[in-house]
Design an enzyme around this catalytic site. Structure first.
Site, PDB file in Angstrom:
ATOM      1  N   CYS A 183      23.631 -41.771  29.521  1.00 40.20           N
ATOM      2  CA  CYS A 183      23.550 -43.227  29.589  1.00 40.20           C
ATOM      3  C   CYS A 183      22.472 -43.649  30.592  1.00 40.20           C
ATOM      4  O   CYS A 183      22.523 -43.254  31.758  1.00 40.20           O
ATOM      5  CB  CYS A 183      24.915 -43.775  30.011  1.00 40.20           C
ATOM      6  SG  CYS A 183      24.946 -45.545  30.295  1.00 40.20           S
TER       7      CYS A 183
ATOM      8  N   VAL B  99      32.355 -48.286   9.370  1.00 39.26           N
ATOM      9  CA  VAL B  99      31.343 -48.018  10.393  1.00 39.26           C
ATOM     10  C   VAL B  99      29.939 -48.273   9.858  1.00 39.26           C
ATOM     11  O   VAL B  99      28.951 -47.994  10.519  1.00 39.26           O
ATOM     12  CB  VAL B  99      31.435 -46.553  10.898  1.00 39.26           C
ATOM     13  CG1 VAL B  99      32.796 -46.265  11.496  1.00 39.26           C
ATOM     14  CG2 VAL B  99      31.117 -45.549   9.790  1.00 39.26           C
TER      15      VAL B  99
ATOM     16  N   HIS C 278      36.485 -48.838  14.293  1.00 39.67           N
ATOM     17  CA  HIS C 278      36.099 -47.429  14.314  1.00 39.67           C
ATOM     18  C   HIS C 278      34.635 -47.232  14.691  1.00 39.67           C
ATOM     19  O   HIS C 278      34.070 -46.169  14.488  1.00 39.67           O
ATOM     20  CB  HIS C 278      36.410 -46.775  12.957  1.00 39.67           C
ATOM     21  CG  HIS C 278      37.878 -46.746  12.650  1.00 39.67           C
ATOM     22  ND1 HIS C 278      38.392 -46.754  11.381  1.00 39.67           N
ATOM     23  CD2 HIS C 278      38.957 -46.748  13.478  1.00 39.67           C
ATOM     24  CE1 HIS C 278      39.711 -46.746  11.438  1.00 39.67           C
ATOM     25  NE2 HIS C 278      40.081 -46.746  12.699  1.00 39.67           N
TER      26      HIS C 278
HETATM   27 ZN   LIG Z   1      27.203 -45.653  30.909  1.00 36.64          ZN
END
Ligand SMILES: [Zn+2]
Length: 257
Positions: free
Chosen positions: A155, A110, A126
């Site tokens: 988001c 990662v 990952h």
């Molecule tokens: Zn979203």
């Protein structure tokens, strides 16, 4: 060793579609501690709960607060990831992509170090610790793109909950990444496996799949792994020492035809 490197270079150059697979062994050489075994983060801090994703879903705010507190094993991991520098093996793999020899790179790491040195075709099974991901629409965001002022993060696109991109225990591997891995594995007639003990699925299955359909496996690892019996060639040593030699041999063969 020299003869084995020469053979490995020939096998790689006579393959049509070479895909790389990297694991923790390559990150360890950048100073990122492994999770398991001697000196492992979980050996010191204990194994994290296996239901990390479910805990996140139950309390996403706490997860973000834990990351910003930098405590526990996750804190140690983030500190190591933030200061990790790429080494010779990362540069060698970037050069292989640049040469057109390496078609794709699947990594279990990662740490973002493959991208940092220029690999563009990278599937991070990952996730990537520098990114964040919306669990509803799958959009990825770079650090700084989403405001950290109100937790949990939401988001900007769909209002869904945003988590770190790193895949947690109990969390499914994002479908888009898994699809790339499956596509590239089925394209591959050669897999170059570096620093991965190859017992963690799904990565463990990729090399086996390439081998089953008659492909070639080349392994670079300090130790014998569970993959070793299947390998056409196993190169023993540090990735940072072996891979540059392998790439030099490949370049020499390309230049001399
Ligand atoms: Zn979203």
């Amino acid at each position: 060793m020299e003869a084995n490197i020469d053979r490995a270079a020939t096998l790689i150059l006579t393959s049509k579609y070479v895909v790389g697979l990297t694991g923790a062994g390559i990150s360890v050489e950048s100073g990122i501690r492994p999770f398991r075994g001697p000196g492992g983060l979980w050996t010191e801090y204990g194994e994290p709960p296996m239901d990390g994703y479910q805990r996140f879903l139950a309390d996403p705010k706490e997860h973000w607060e834990q990351i910003s507190r930098r405590d526990g094993y996750l804190g140690e991991l983030y500190k190591a990831l933030e200061k990790a520098e790429p080494h010779a093996a990362h540069y060698a793999l970037a050069e292989l992509e640049e040469l057109g020899v390496l078609k794709y790179l699947i990594t279990q790491n990662v740490d973002n170090l493959h991208r940092a040195v220029g690999n563009k075709k990278v599937a991070e099974i990952h996730g990537n610790f520098r990114k964040m991901r919306c669990i509803r629409c799958g959009s990825r965001y770079e650090q700084g793109e989403v405001s950290l002022e109100t937790l949990p993060l939401l988001c900007p696109g769909c209002g869904g909950i945003v988590k770190t991109d790193g895949v947690m225990f109990g969390e499914p591997i994002p479908m888009d990444v898994l699809e790339i891995c499956q596509r590239e594995t089925s394209n591959a007639d050669c897999m170059l496996s570096v620093g991965t003990s190859a017992f963690i699925y799904p990565a463990a299955g990729f090399s086996q799949q390439v081998k089953r359909k008659g492909g070639v496996l080349v392994e670079v690892d300090l130790y014998e792994t569970e993959l070793t019996p299947l390998c056409d060639i196993s190169l023993r040593g540090k990735a940072g020492e072996v891979l540059p030699l392998l790439v030099d041999s490949i370049k020499h063969k390309l230049e001399t035809g």
